[in-house]
Design an enzyme around this catalytic site. Sequence first.
Site, mmCIF file in Angstrom:
data_model
loop_
_atom_site.group_PDB
_atom_site.id
_atom_site.type_symbol
_atom_site.label_atom_id
_atom_site.label_comp_id
_atom_site.label_asym_id
_atom_site.label_seq_id
_atom_site.Cartn_x
_atom_site.Cartn_y
_atom_site.Cartn_z
ATOM 1 N N LYS A 13 5.513 -10.557 0.350
ATOM 2 C CA LYS A 13 4.172 -11.142 0.192
ATOM 3 C C LYS A 13 3.145 -10.023 0.276
ATOM 4 C CE LYS A 13 0.827 -12.663 2.629
ATOM 5 N NZ LYS A 13 -0.278 -12.253 1.727
ATOM 6 N N GLU A 19 -3.147 -10.816 -0.554
ATOM 7 C CA GLU A 19 -3.719 -11.721 -1.561
ATOM 8 C C GLU A 19 -4.817 -11.037 -2.372
ATOM 9 O OE1 GLU A 19 -3.633 -11.894 1.652
ATOM 10 O OE2 GLU A 19 -5.305 -12.972 2.560
ATOM 11 N N GLY A 31 -0.403 -4.217 8.662
ATOM 12 C CA GLY A 31 -1.706 -4.865 8.550
ATOM 13 C C GLY A 31 -2.473 -4.743 9.843
ATOM 14 N N GLY A 32 -3.263 -5.737 10.139
ATOM 15 C CA GLY A 32 -4.146 -5.680 11.296
ATOM 16 C C GLY A 32 -3.452 -6.070 12.599
ATOM 17 N N THR A 44 -3.100 -9.926 13.365
ATOM 18 C CA THR A 44 -2.047 -10.557 12.567
ATOM 19 C C THR A 44 -0.673 -10.111 13.072
ATOM 20 O OG1 THR A 44 -3.561 -10.428 10.698
ATOM 21 C CG2 THR A 44 -1.305 -11.015 10.206
ATOM 22 N N GLY A 45 -0.556 -8.849 13.421
ATOM 23 C CA GLY A 45 0.717 -8.341 13.936
ATOM 24 C C GLY A 45 1.157 -9.093 15.182
ATOM 25 N N GLU A 84 3.395 -2.120 11.662
ATOM 26 C CA GLU A 84 2.512 -0.945 11.573
ATOM 27 C C GLU A 84 1.085 -1.485 11.527
ATOM 28 O OE1 GLU A 84 0.061 1.050 10.528
ATOM 29 O OE2 GLU A 84 0.897 2.417 9.009
ATOM 30 N N CYS A 123 -4.688 3.835 7.466
ATOM 31 C CA CYS A 123 -4.307 3.522 8.848
ATOM 32 C C CYS A 123 -4.351 4.774 9.727
ATOM 33 C CB CYS A 123 -2.944 2.868 8.894
ATOM 34 S SG CYS A 123 -1.694 3.745 7.968
ATOM 35 N N GLU A 132 -10.665 -0.361 15.541
ATOM 36 C CA GLU A 132 -10.542 0.262 14.219
ATOM 37 C C GLU A 132 -11.592 -0.322 13.267
ATOM 38 O OE1 GLU A 132 -6.641 1.231 11.603
ATOM 39 O OE2 GLU A 132 -7.022 -0.880 11.900
HETATM 40 O O1 TXE Z 1 -5.453 -7.632 7.547
HETATM 41 P P1 TXE Z 1 -4.333 -8.709 7.699
HETATM 42 P P2 TXE Z 1 -6.955 -7.763 7.022
HETATM 43 C C1 TXE Z 1 -6.499 -3.434 9.771
HETATM 44 C C2 TXE Z 1 -7.926 -2.966 9.560
HETATM 45 C C3 TXE Z 1 -8.573 -4.175 8.982
HETATM 46 C C4 TXE Z 1 -7.880 -5.263 9.748
HETATM 47 C C5 TXE Z 1 -7.908 -6.619 9.127
HETATM 48 O O2 TXE Z 1 -8.502 -2.654 10.794
HETATM 49 O O3 TXE Z 1 -9.958 -4.197 9.193
HETATM 50 O O4 TXE Z 1 -6.547 -4.831 9.829
HETATM 51 O O5 TXE Z 1 -7.573 -6.523 7.762
HETATM 52 C C6 TXE Z 1 -1.155 -11.146 5.795
HETATM 53 N N1 TXE Z 1 0.977 -14.557 8.992
HETATM 54 N N2 TXE Z 1 -5.610 -3.025 8.688
HETATM 55 O O6 TXE Z 1 -7.591 -9.009 7.538
HETATM 56 O O7 TXE Z 1 -4.893 -10.094 7.732
HETATM 57 C C7 TXE Z 1 -2.204 -10.937 4.758
HETATM 58 O O8 TXE Z 1 -2.176 -11.988 3.805
HETATM 59 C C8 TXE Z 1 1.554 -13.703 8.137
HETATM 60 C C9 TXE Z 1 -4.737 -1.939 8.984
HETATM 61 O O9 TXE Z 1 -6.970 -7.559 5.576
HETATM 62 O O10 TXE Z 1 -3.487 -8.267 8.808
HETATM 63 C C10 TXE Z 1 -1.830 -9.578 4.212
HETATM 64 O O11 TXE Z 1 -0.748 -9.700 3.314
HETATM 65 N N3 TXE Z 1 0.866 -12.865 7.358
HETATM 66 C C11 TXE Z 1 -3.724 -1.753 7.972
HETATM 67 C C12 TXE Z 1 -1.367 -8.845 5.462
HETATM 68 O O12 TXE Z 1 -1.081 -9.864 6.415
HETATM 69 C C13 TXE Z 1 -0.475 -12.869 7.443
HETATM 70 C C14 TXE Z 1 -3.958 -2.121 6.591
HETATM 71 C C15 TXE Z 1 -2.390 -7.896 6.066
HETATM 72 O O13 TXE Z 1 -3.582 -8.591 6.289
HETATM 73 C C16 TXE Z 1 -1.138 -13.738 8.323
HETATM 74 C C17 TXE Z 1 -4.866 -3.232 6.450
HETATM 75 C C18 TXE Z 1 -0.354 -14.618 9.117
HETATM 76 N N4 TXE Z 1 -0.896 -15.460 9.991
HETATM 77 C C19 TXE Z 1 -5.663 -3.628 7.475
HETATM 78 N N5 TXE Z 1 -2.465 -13.512 8.223
HETATM 79 C C20 TXE Z 1 -2.711 -0.685 8.202
HETATM 80 N N6 TXE Z 1 -1.944 -0.769 9.283
HETATM 81 O O14 TXE Z 1 -2.568 0.196 7.382
HETATM 82 C C21 TXE Z 1 -2.638 -12.535 7.305
HETATM 83 N N7 TXE Z 1 -1.429 -12.149 6.812
#
Ligand code: TXE
Length: 489
Positions: free
Chosen positions: A173, A176, A226-227, A230-231, A248, A282, A383
């Site tokens: 996935k 989006e 991701g964030g 969410t992690g 990560e 990141c 961050e």
């Molecule tokens: O990330 P999300 P967002 C950090 C950065 C940014 C913050 C939020 O600080 O401002 O995260 O960004 C999916 N269950 N990074 O809101 O939501 C989502 O659809 C399962 C650091 O864009 O974490 C997408 O595919 N999946 C980073 C993915 O998670 C879910 C890179 C990442 O989105 C979900 C990006 C759920 N409940 C942002 N909710 C890095 N580590 O490099 C969302 N997603």
Amino acid sequence: MRGLYLAGRWAASDGGGSRLISCPADGTAVRSVVEGSAADATAAVAAARTAFDSGSWAALPEKQRGEMLLRTADLLHRDKARYARAEALDTGKRFVEAEYDIDDVVACFRYYGGIAGTDAGRVVDTGNPHAISRIVYAPVGVCSLITPWNYPLLQVSWKVAPALLAGNTFVLKPSELTPSTAILLMDTLTEAGVPAGVANLVTGSGPEVGAVLASDPRVDMVSFTGGLATGKAIMVAGAATVKKVTLELGGKNPNIIFADADVEAAIDYALTAVFLHSGQVCSAGARLIVDAGLHDRVVDEIVSRAARIRLGGPFDDAAQTGPLISAAHRAKVHAYVEAGVAEGAVLRTGGIIPTDGELSKGFYYPPTVLDGCTRGMTVIREESFGPVMTVETFTSESEAIEIANDTDYGLAGAVWTSDASRAQRVAGALRHGTVWINDYHPYVPQAEWGGFGQSGNGRELGPTGLSEYREIKHIWQNTSPAPQYWFPR
Ligand code: TXE
């Protein structure tokens, strides 16, 4: 309209809709993709489960799976311009940067293809002449791969290549916001020979599609980038069925400049450390931590150069960096800058959203420097993921280390010094997963990537990035069994 790839076929969504992807640089429409539903995610997991449980993918010699990865690398290289264009339009990043990213994607597939068959486990010396004891690997099973928008295909490749090599099946996935290259990849993997059901894709939102992928009991492993929030939610979702979870989650990365550094090089790299891809990296070196005696010289020069960085869209040859990914993300970055100022930081440059001309059409944010920062500030602790450099100072080596380690994260950092002993000492003391000495940002697929602390769990890339997708099994064979009569006859 594409977005749902199940069991080797493009499928129509079950109850989902569509989403228009537009370029963050100017709002132009890029394409419509499937906005998957929870039912689509469930169907994709079923497809991956069936393919895994048939056993045929895992039973292939690893070398053969590696050859498919090498073919994938060749095909990605062949189609580089198409991929780079799609990536640039989705993210708004410069086309040339998107091309570098696709080169890195190719390198990742080549690396994992290249190590195929080189490690089949080990034989254990038990000291028992009548026993054969072996450590072997097995795939984890069905993997949910959930990826972000900043380096869309690169993040995908770090997961897909090792997952496939290890013999897993997956549901991917992508974010989006940036699904286009993940959609292209499905056709490339199929062309490279990956069998139906092994690679599945569902585009759509996190709460709808991602949540199912993180919780479905038939999923064995979730790999997420991701964030932080969410992690944490993904770990909780996986706990019910004790899934393997690798994460990560970004960082608050220190870039330390000592008084004995090559100052011109340190200034140049400090700019790239944080302003590359407008800080949506990141490992961005967002925290400049500089010797108090060098502060004015270094910061004045950084401010003057940052103010001259040219913003622009993917195909603007004069542009040096692009927009942020979305209006919401820009608002978040700006709020961090405002919080910094409210908490006492000095805004030296940037901090104003462009409202005129071409830049007003996109989600641009200027390179911003916040001076006079201290450790308790929100912009130091959290961050921003934007082009925001914060400046802190130190007066001793131990203070520099203490400041750099005073974070909940621990992804990456750098130290600038001409003293080789100090360089090694400080690198050793930093609680961060990657440390650069007199450099910033380089990485290679052969070397592990990941974080300490709340930057995540597990590692990507390198041999460890493959191990994450393997179960380890001990096989013991007694070659001459004879009764022991522990319990008498
Ligand atoms: O990330 P999300 P967002 C950090 C950065 C940014 C913050 C939020 O600080 O401002 O995260 O960004 C999916 N269950 N990074 O809101 O939501 C989502 O659809 C399962 C650091 O864009 O974490 C997408 O595919 N999946 C980073 C993915 O998670 C879910 C890179 C990442 O989105 C979900 C990006 C759920 N409940 C942002 N909710 C890095 N580590 O490099 C969302 N997603």
